[in-house]
Design an enzyme around this catalytic site. Structure first.
Site, mmCIF file in Angstrom:
data_model
loop_
_atom_site.group_PDB
_atom_site.id
_atom_site.type_symbol
_atom_site.label_atom_id
_atom_site.label_comp_id
_atom_site.label_asym_id
_atom_site.label_seq_id
_atom_site.Cartn_x
_atom_site.Cartn_y
_atom_site.Cartn_z
ATOM 1 N N GLN A 122 4.719 -102.000 38.376
ATOM 2 C CA GLN A 122 3.600 -101.804 39.307
ATOM 3 C C GLN A 122 2.615 -102.973 39.237
ATOM 4 O OE1 GLN A 122 2.744 -99.756 41.756
ATOM 5 N NE2 GLN A 122 4.651 -98.597 41.643
ATOM 6 N N SER A 123 3.133 -104.173 39.058
ATOM 7 C CA SER A 123 2.269 -105.346 38.897
ATOM 8 C C SER A 123 1.437 -105.642 40.147
ATOM 9 C CB SER A 123 3.132 -106.563 38.562
ATOM 10 O OG SER A 123 2.379 -107.751 38.690
ATOM 11 N N ASN A 124 0.128 -105.701 39.971
ATOM 12 C CA ASN A 124 -0.758 -106.129 41.054
ATOM 13 C C ASN A 124 -0.635 -107.624 41.288
ATOM 14 O OD1 ASN A 124 -2.181 -103.512 41.327
ATOM 15 N ND2 ASN A 124 -2.811 -103.988 39.223
#
Ligand SMILES: *Cc1c(COP(=O)(O)O)cnc(C)c1O
Length: 326
Positions: free
Chosen positions: A75-77
């Protein structure tokens, strides 16, 4: 200052607003709180990586890069904002993500594919080894890859937050401390370098989301020195002067606990302001705890620097709003 400013593409929505949080302050019984809205920087829902990418994209262009390659958690921004920047400036984008492809696609992962990024899952392999192999293959395939480091936290990426500190100081709000989520350390290194260069006398407190304080302090101190040097300032930073708080690591990176959930609800219900489960929820949970313990005085003036991450809320929907609470 350097003879010429660092090359930079201008696409972030700057300056980001600074807003008072009177209802949150009242709910906590003081101190006076403000938020700096770096969740509103632009690039597919915004966040702190957008500032860094202004500098990193300029370098990618000047090096003749054609494909941005970077890495992060599922879920890397950072990966999502990089994918958006790639689309916006006509680069290809390859994201090396930790773990294996999940069943569903939501939150940042959904956005990564909408934005056209190619996903490479590291599976059991070490993520950095997988990253190197992916980069080498893109090279030999003639795709002219440009490597963006984890979190965009090179001295060049961090320089964006030295500039961010200058921006905040120009907004004329006097605060005693700044609190925010810290992880790969680039944001903090930039803020710390910017504080020294531009004369901010308050405290700069990073709430660690995934690393023990000692390791992160050393990393931030050396990165702050390199960042200042890139900006033409010869400055030395000691690990001992870097404010990192690791009391809120809970069950580890990305594991949302009751502290994060409460902070997310409190900010949402008092101010209509959304946090995220991984970074800003944890940092805000720490801030709330420090107020309750009296470590942050009722008379203090505190800035919460919002670093974004809100798309990940959707990946935590079941834990944020379990059936009995809907
Ligand atoms: C990446 C990230 C951070 C941490 O920033 P670093 O520069 O990596 O320390 C904080 N908040 C959010 C929402 C992020 O995506």
């Amino acid at each position: 200052m350097p003879d010429t400013p660092l090359p930079r593409l201008r696409f972030a929505h700057l300056p980001t607003p600074v807003e008072p949080l009177p209802r949150l302050s009242a709910a906590l019984g003081g101190p006076a709180l403000w938020v700096k809205r770096d969740d509103q920087t632009g690039l597919a829902f915004g966040g702190n990586k957008t500032r860094k990418l202004e500098y990193l994209l300029a370098e990618a262009q000047s090096h003749g890069g054609r494909t941005l390659v970077t890495t992060g958690a599922r879920q890397s921004n950072h990966c999502r904002q990089t994918a958006a920047a790639a689309a916006r400036f006509g680069f290809g984008c390859i994201l090396v993500l930790a773990g294996s492809r999940p069943e569903g696609t939501t939150g940042n992962l959904l956005l990564d594919s909408l934005l056209g990024a190619e996903l490479v899952w590291a599976e059991g392999e070490d993520r950095l080894v997988c990253l190197q192999r992916t980069f080498d293959k893109a090279c030999s395939d003639g795709r002219r890859p440009y490597l963006i480091p984890y979190g965009g936290s090179s001295p060049l990426g961090a320089a964006a937050y030295a500039e961010g500190m200058a921006e905040f100081l120009s907004q004329g709000l006097d605060v005693d401390r700044i609190v925010f989520a810290t992880s790969s350390g680039g944001t903090q290194a930039g803020l710390v370098a910017g504080a020294r260069i531009h004369g901010f006398g308050g405290r700069v407190i990073g709430i660690s989301v995934d690393e023990p304080a000692d390791a992160l302090r050393a990393k931030v101190a050396s990165l702050a020195g390199e960042t200042a040097s890139l900006l033409g300032h010869s400055l030395k930073f000691e690990a001992g002067e870097i404010g990192v708080d690791d009391r809120y690591l809970g069950d580890g990176y990305g594991v949302m606990g009751e502290r994060e959930r409460e902070a997310i609800e409190l900010f949402a219900r008092t101010e209509g302001l959304l946090l995220d489960p991984v970074y800003t929820g944890r940092a805000a949970g720490g801030l709330i705890d420090m107020v309750r313990r009296g470590e942050i005085g009722r008379q203090e003036r505190v800035l919460f620097w919002h670093t974004g991450g809100t798309p990940a809320l959707f990946a935590y929907a079941d834990r944020l709003a379990p059936p009995d609470r809907r």
